[in-house]
Design a protein around this motif. Structure first.
Motif, PDB file in Angstrom:
ATOM      1  N   ALA B 273       0.823  -1.194   0.000  1.00  0.00           N
ATOM      2  CA  ALA B 273       0.000   0.000   0.000  1.00  0.00           C
ATOM      3  C   ALA B 273       0.866   1.257   0.000  1.00  0.00           C
ATOM      4  O   ALA B 273       0.607   2.219  -0.741  1.00  0.00           O
ATOM      5  CB  ALA B 273      -0.928  -0.017   1.212  1.00  0.00           C
ATOM      6  N   THR B 274       1.907   1.227   0.831  1.00  0.00           N
ATOM      7  CA  THR B 274       2.791   2.411   0.881  1.00  0.00           C
ATOM      8  C   THR B 274       3.472   2.639  -0.462  1.00  0.00           C
ATOM      9  O   THR B 274       3.564   3.789  -0.939  1.00  0.00           O
ATOM     10  CB  THR B 274       3.880   2.209   1.954  1.00  0.00           C
ATOM     11  N   ALA B 275       3.906   1.532  -1.068  1.00  0.00           N
ATOM     12  CA  ALA B 275       4.578   1.670  -2.365  1.00  0.00           C
ATOM     13  C   ALA B 275       3.637   2.258  -3.402  1.00  0.00           C
ATOM     14  O   ALA B 275       4.026   3.102  -4.222  1.00  0.00           O
ATOM     15  CB  ALA B 275       5.103   0.312  -2.825  1.00  0.00           C
ATOM     16  N   LEU B 276       2.373   1.792  -3.355  1.00  0.00           N
ATOM     17  CA  LEU B 276       1.399   2.324  -4.298  1.00  0.00           C
ATOM     18  C   LEU B 276       1.203   3.817  -4.101  1.00  0.00           C
ATOM     19  O   LEU B 276       1.174   4.600  -5.064  1.00  0.00           O
ATOM     20  CB  LEU B 276       0.056   1.612  -4.092  1.00  0.00           C
ATOM     21  N   GLU B 277       1.068   4.205  -2.826  1.00  0.00           N
ATOM     22  CA  GLU B 277       0.833   5.630  -2.577  1.00  0.00           C
ATOM     23  C   GLU B 277       1.996   6.457  -3.088  1.00  0.00           C
ATOM     24  O   GLU B 277       1.813   7.510  -3.713  1.00  0.00           O
ATOM     25  CB  GLU B 277       0.624   5.858  -1.080  1.00  0.00           C
ATOM     26  N   LYS B 278       3.185   5.945  -2.819  1.00  0.00           N
ATOM     27  CA  LYS B 278       4.371   6.681  -3.284  1.00  0.00           C
ATOM     28  C   LYS B 278       4.357   6.841  -4.797  1.00  0.00           C
ATOM     29  O   LYS B 278       4.616   7.912  -5.352  1.00  0.00           O
ATOM     30  CB  LYS B 278       5.607   5.907  -2.838  1.00  0.00           C
ATOM     31  N   ASP B 279       4.013   5.717  -5.466  1.00  0.00           N
ATOM     32  CA  ASP B 279       4.006   5.723  -6.922  1.00  0.00           C
ATOM     33  C   ASP B 279       2.990   6.730  -7.456  1.00  0.00           C
ATOM     34  O   ASP B 279       3.270   7.520  -8.363  1.00  0.00           O
ATOM     35  CB  ASP B 279       3.678   4.309  -7.398  1.00  0.00           C
ATOM     36  N   TYR B 280       1.774   6.718  -6.839  1.00  0.00           N
ATOM     37  CA  TYR B 280       0.735   7.612  -7.309  1.00  0.00           C
ATOM     38  C   TYR B 280       1.113   9.063  -7.052  1.00  0.00           C
ATOM     39  O   TYR B 280       0.833   9.950  -7.856  1.00  0.00           O
ATOM     40  CB  TYR B 280      -0.583   7.282  -6.600  1.00  0.00           C
ATOM     41  N   LYS B 281       1.757   9.300  -5.928  1.00  0.00           N
ATOM     42  CA  LYS B 281       2.165  10.667  -5.635  1.00  0.00           C
ATOM     43  C   LYS B 281       3.083  11.199  -6.711  1.00  0.00           C
ATOM     44  O   LYS B 281       3.014  12.341  -7.121  1.00  0.00           O
ATOM     45  CB  LYS B 281       2.869  10.724  -4.264  1.00  0.00           C
ATOM     46  N   GLN B 282       3.954  10.277  -7.174  1.00  0.00           N
ATOM     47  CA  GLN B 282       4.894  10.700  -8.200  1.00  0.00           C
ATOM     48  C   GLN B 282       4.223  10.901  -9.536  1.00  0.00           C
ATOM     49  O   GLN B 282       4.485  11.873 -10.242  1.00  0.00           O
ATOM     50  CB  GLN B 282       5.973   9.622  -8.370  1.00  0.00           C
ATOM     51  N   ARG B 283       3.363   9.939  -9.906  1.00  0.00           N
ATOM     52  CA  ARG B 283       2.939   9.935 -11.303  1.00  0.00           C
ATOM     53  C   ARG B 283       1.551  10.499 -11.521  1.00  0.00           C
ATOM     54  O   ARG B 283       1.243  10.984 -12.586  1.00  0.00           O
ATOM     55  CB  ARG B 283       3.011   8.510 -11.843  1.00  0.00           C
ATOM     56  N   ALA B 284       0.666  10.353 -10.522  1.00  0.00           N
ATOM     57  CA  ALA B 284      -0.706  10.812 -10.785  1.00  0.00           C
ATOM     58  C   ALA B 284      -1.253  11.367  -9.483  1.00  0.00           C
ATOM     59  O   ALA B 284      -2.185  10.811  -8.906  1.00  0.00           O
ATOM     60  CB  ALA B 284      -1.563   9.651 -11.282  1.00  0.00           C
ATOM     61  N   SER B 285      -0.683  12.449  -9.004  1.00  0.00           N
ATOM     62  CA  SER B 285      -0.973  12.909  -7.650  1.00  0.00           C
ATOM     63  C   SER B 285      -2.419  13.347  -7.478  1.00  0.00           C
ATOM     64  O   SER B 285      -2.937  13.365  -6.376  1.00  0.00           O
ATOM     65  CB  SER B 285      -0.038  14.059  -7.268  1.00  0.00           C
ATOM     66  N   ASP B 286      -3.099  13.650  -8.604  1.00  0.00           N
ATOM     67  CA  ASP B 286      -4.495  14.072  -8.421  1.00  0.00           C
ATOM     68  C   ASP B 286      -5.378  12.892  -8.048  1.00  0.00           C
ATOM     69  O   ASP B 286      -6.449  13.064  -7.487  1.00  0.00           O
ATOM     70  CB  ASP B 286      -5.003  14.737  -9.703  1.00  0.00           C
ATOM     71  N   LYS B 287      -4.928  11.658  -8.375  1.00  0.00           N
ATOM     72  CA  LYS B 287      -5.754  10.504  -8.052  1.00  0.00           C
ATOM     73  C   LYS B 287      -5.396   9.924  -6.696  1.00  0.00           C
ATOM     74  O   LYS B 287      -5.898   8.867  -6.317  1.00  0.00           O
ATOM     75  CB  LYS B 287      -5.564   9.430  -9.128  1.00  0.00           C
ATOM     76  N   LEU B 288      -4.511  10.586  -5.975  1.00  0.00           N
ATOM     77  CA  LEU B 288      -4.033   9.996  -4.718  1.00  0.00           C
ATOM     78  C   LEU B 288      -5.173   9.823  -3.735  1.00  0.00           C
ATOM     79  O   LEU B 288      -5.238   8.835  -2.999  1.00  0.00           O
ATOM     80  CB  LEU B 288      -2.940  10.896  -4.128  1.00  0.00           C
ATOM     81  N   GLY B 289      -6.094  10.793  -3.721  1.00  0.00           N
ATOM     82  CA  GLY B 289      -7.216  10.694  -2.797  1.00  0.00           C
ATOM     83  C   GLY B 289      -8.046   9.454  -3.045  1.00  0.00           C
ATOM     84  O   GLY B 289      -8.402   8.708  -2.108  1.00  0.00           O
ATOM     85  N   LEU B 290      -8.326   9.202  -4.349  1.00  0.00           N
ATOM     86  CA  LEU B 290      -9.101   8.002  -4.701  1.00  0.00           C
ATOM     87  C   LEU B 290      -8.396   6.758  -4.181  1.00  0.00           C
ATOM     88  O   LEU B 290      -9.003   5.838  -3.628  1.00  0.00           O
ATOM     89  CB  LEU B 290      -9.219   7.900  -6.225  1.00  0.00           C
ATOM     90  N   LEU B 291      -7.071   6.761  -4.385  1.00  0.00           N
ATOM     91  CA  LEU B 291      -6.308   5.569  -4.018  1.00  0.00           C
ATOM     92  C   LEU B 291      -6.400   5.313  -2.523  1.00  0.00           C
ATOM     93  O   LEU B 291      -6.674   4.190  -2.081  1.00  0.00           O
ATOM     94  CB  LEU B 291      -4.844   5.750  -4.430  1.00  0.00           C
ATOM     95  N   THR B 292      -6.167   6.361  -1.722  1.00  0.00           N
ATOM     96  CA  THR B 292      -6.161   6.140  -0.274  1.00  0.00           C
ATOM     97  C   THR B 292      -7.521   5.669   0.208  1.00  0.00           C
ATOM     98  O   THR B 292      -7.605   4.790   1.074  1.00  0.00           O
ATOM     99  CB  THR B 292      -5.760   7.423   0.481  1.00  0.00           C
ATOM    100  N   SER B 293      -8.601   6.244  -0.340  1.00  0.00           N
ATOM    101  CA  SER B 293      -9.914   5.787   0.116  1.00  0.00           C
ATOM    102  C   SER B 293     -10.161   4.347  -0.293  1.00  0.00           C
ATOM    103  O   SER B 293     -10.694   3.543   0.484  1.00  0.00           O
ATOM    104  CB  SER B 293     -11.022   6.694  -0.418  1.00  0.00           C
ATOM    105  N   ALA B 294      -9.716   3.958  -1.519  1.00  0.00           N
ATOM    106  CA  ALA B 294      -9.911   2.569  -1.960  1.00  0.00           C
ATOM    107  C   ALA B 294      -9.144   1.622  -1.051  1.00  0.00           C
ATOM    108  O   ALA B 294      -9.660   0.581  -0.621  1.00  0.00           O
ATOM    109  CB  ALA B 294      -9.458   2.414  -3.406  1.00  0.00           C
ATOM    110  N   LEU B 295      -7.891   1.986  -0.737  1.00  0.00           N
ATOM    111  CA  LEU B 295      -7.082   1.099   0.100  1.00  0.00           C
ATOM    112  C   LEU B 295      -7.686   0.990   1.503  1.00  0.00           C
ATOM    113  O   LEU B 295      -7.681  -0.091   2.097  1.00  0.00           O
ATOM    114  CB  LEU B 295      -5.648   1.631   0.189  1.00  0.00           C
ATOM    115  N   ARG B 296      -8.220   2.120   1.975  1.00  0.00           N
ATOM    116  CA  ARG B 296      -8.804   2.050   3.313  1.00  0.00           C
ATOM    117  C   ARG B 296      -9.992   1.109   3.327  1.00  0.00           C
ATOM    118  O   ARG B 296     -10.187   0.344   4.264  1.00  0.00           O
ATOM    119  CB  ARG B 296      -9.230   3.451   3.765  1.00  0.00           C
TER     120      ARG B 296
END
Lengths: 246, 300
Positions: B273-296
């Motif tokens: 999960a942490t790796a994914l967040e890091k990756d999204y922050k780098q490449r698609a930071s606008d979708k980071l919110g979606l990602l964190t809610s999905a992972l939660r």
């Protein structure tokens, strides 16, 4: 009696070098003739299938640790099953292969053609050497030899007191015959028809090849112990991710 | 499959040729070697070489290979007259050739006359029953006509003889997935892993199929294969990271009643999960919110 005979340099110019040159040329000629005469060998479906089975079995052995144990076991049974396993060759069939090879007209013709293309130039060249270049000492071998080699190397020379290191041109011919193989592979590339000794070895071992390798693969497969490597991977992935995240 | 260096080289050459910098012949050779499908460009540049008689004669004996390549590219772009011309030239030069016969069969296929193409291929197969390419073309024809089960049958028969052909196994796996026959697809992917154990794509596809099959054992195996994909790609494969998270939550759901602790890799989920967040922050930071809610939502 180790006296030094002085050999005329004319021998070198007119015997050794022309003989080598002629043999190289004949070898090249044989290569091209064999290329022309080679008939296109239609691959036998059974042999192709066996080859592929062997490759697949070998892959199974090599990468067995990457698939789950159940699948490995089912595949192993598929291959080495007593009744209809792919690798299982009943004893009787193994003998048949060689007999079949000899009775198969196509293959017999092929072998005969290859034999002829080897034997005829060899015989002719040998006769030519004997006729023209006999009766005199051609060269001196740099290392000493025992008396047993005298009959082999000094065939045209009828003096029994000459040191065995002095050889006739016949031995130079044989030396060239076996030694020029390396030269031919340089000039003509890997596939040349001058590899007589290799061909002779191949012919004797041909018939057993397919069934023997199947049997060998089956034995190898039976020995393999399956040790599933995947659990280790989870730990490794953890390590990788830790490094990535930190 | 094309490696990264080869891909960059191909793209570089493509750009060079596109911008008029010459080097068309090297580009065509590279496309042929790597067997990639860039039919429009091949057609354009190949025709420009072939129509210019000076460049054509400069090729020497390679000219005929180029004709074949351009013919196939033309058929792919549906420029059938161009293809027919190329094949006619080749036929004049090599009248009894099997390769030209194969091209004729492909032309019939491209025109859509399936029965004639089938006839042509069968006659070619009679002379040469072990021609792999013709077998594969028949499978492709069955697939194009929509006859998937026929394609499966032909492909299975092909694989009975040529069982070391991993491209065929891959094709069979994809067909099975399209028909949702996941167990058979899993078998094919196992074959692929056996023949090429270091290619991460096979591990990933196998893990996907196992995850779809579901069931506790399959899910655990799938998690292991996602982990091996991560290991083989150095943690860069986003899909594998997602796979780990999904697998962990699915396993937790399936074994809710039982007290089966996952002793092997407790941290893998959180690390992924942490790796994914890091990756999204780098490449698609606008979708980071979606990602964190999905992972939660997965963690619960």
């Amino acid at each position: 009696m180790a006296e030094d005979l002085v050999l005329d340099t004319a021998i070198r110019d007119w015997v050794l070098i022309p003989l080598s040159v002629v043999m190289v040329l004949i070898g090249i000629l044989r290569y091209f003739v064999s290329k022309l005469m080679r008939s296109f060998q239609v691959p036998d479906p059974k042999i192709v299938k066996e080859g592929q089975v062997i490759v697949r079995a070998r892959n199974l052995r090599a990468a067995a640790n990457f698939i789950p144990p159940k699948s490995f076991r089912s595949r192993r049974v598929y291959f080495s099953n007593e009744e209809n396993g792919l690798l299982f060759v009943p004893k009787g069939q193994a003998q048949n292969a060689q007999a079949q090879m000899f009775s198969d007209p196509n293959m017999a013709m092929d072998m005969m053609k290859k034999n002829l293309s080897m034997i005829i130039p060899q015989t002719l060249t040998f006769a030519w050497v004997n006729f023209f270049f006999s009766g005199f000492v051609a060269a001196k071998i740099p290392f000493p030899l025992t008396q047993r080699f005298r009959s082999m190397l000094q065939n045209g020379i009828d003096l029994s007191t000459v040191d065995v290191s002095y050889v006739s041109s016949r031995s130079w011919y044989f030396l060239n015959l076996f030694g020029l193989r390396g030269l031919f592979s340089l000039i003509l590339g890997e596939e040349n028809a001058t590899d007589d000794t290799q061909r002779m070895m191949q012919m004797s071992g041909f018939g057993f090849d397919p069934s023997k390798s199947l049997g060998a693969e089956k034995d190898g497969l039976d020995i393999v112990q399956h040790e599933w490597a995947l659990p280790k991977f989870e730990h490794r992935a953890e390590a990788v991710l830790k490094k990535l995240v930190s | 499959m094309v490696s990264k260096t080869e891909e960059t080289q191909l793209n570089r050459l493509e750009n060079q040729v596109d911008n008029g910098g010459g080097g068309a012949w090297e580009y065509l050779c590279l496309v042929r070697k790597l067997k990639v499908r860039r039919s429009e460009k091949v057609l354009k540049y190949g025709l420009s070489i072939l129509n210019d008689s000076r460049k054509r004669s400069a090729l020497g004996p390679e000219e005929w290979t180029l004709y074949e390549q351009v013919a196939i590219a033309a058929m792919d772009c549906q420029c059938l007259d161009v293809a027919k011309d190329c094949i006619k030239v080749l036929q004049k030069k090599f009248p009894e050739s099997k390769r030209v016969g194969r091209l004729n069969g492909m032309l019939l296929e491209a025109k859509g006359s399936w029965a004639e193409a089938e006839k042509a291929y069968s006659s070619l197969l009679e002379d040469n029953p072990l021609d792999q390419v013709i077998h594969k073309r028949r499978v492709a024809m069955a697939k194009a006509q929509g006859n998937i089960s026929g394609a499966i049958e032909l492909l299975n028969k092909y694989l009975e003889i040529f069982m070391a052909d991993h491209e065929a196994w891959r094709e069979l796996a994809e067909i099975y997935i399209s028909l949702q026959m996941y167990k058979q697809a899993a078998f094919c992917y196992e074959e692929l892993i056996l023949s090429q154990p270091t290619v991460p794509m096979h591990h990933l596809a196998y893990a996907d199929v196992l995850y779809t099959l579901s069931g506790l054992e399959n899910l655990q195996t799938a998690k292991k294969y996602y982990a091996s994909t991560i290991d083989l790609t150095g943690g860069k494969n986003t899909r594998a990271l997602f796979g780990i998270c999904l697998c962990t939550s699915a396993i937790a759901q399936v074994s809710k009643g039982r007290n089966k602790e996952d002793k092997e890799s407790p941290e893998l989920h959180s690390l992924a999960a942490t790796a994914l967040e890091k990756d999204y922050k780098q490449r698609a930071s606008d979708k980071l919110g979606l990602l964190t809610s999905a992972l939660r939502s997965l963690k619960t």
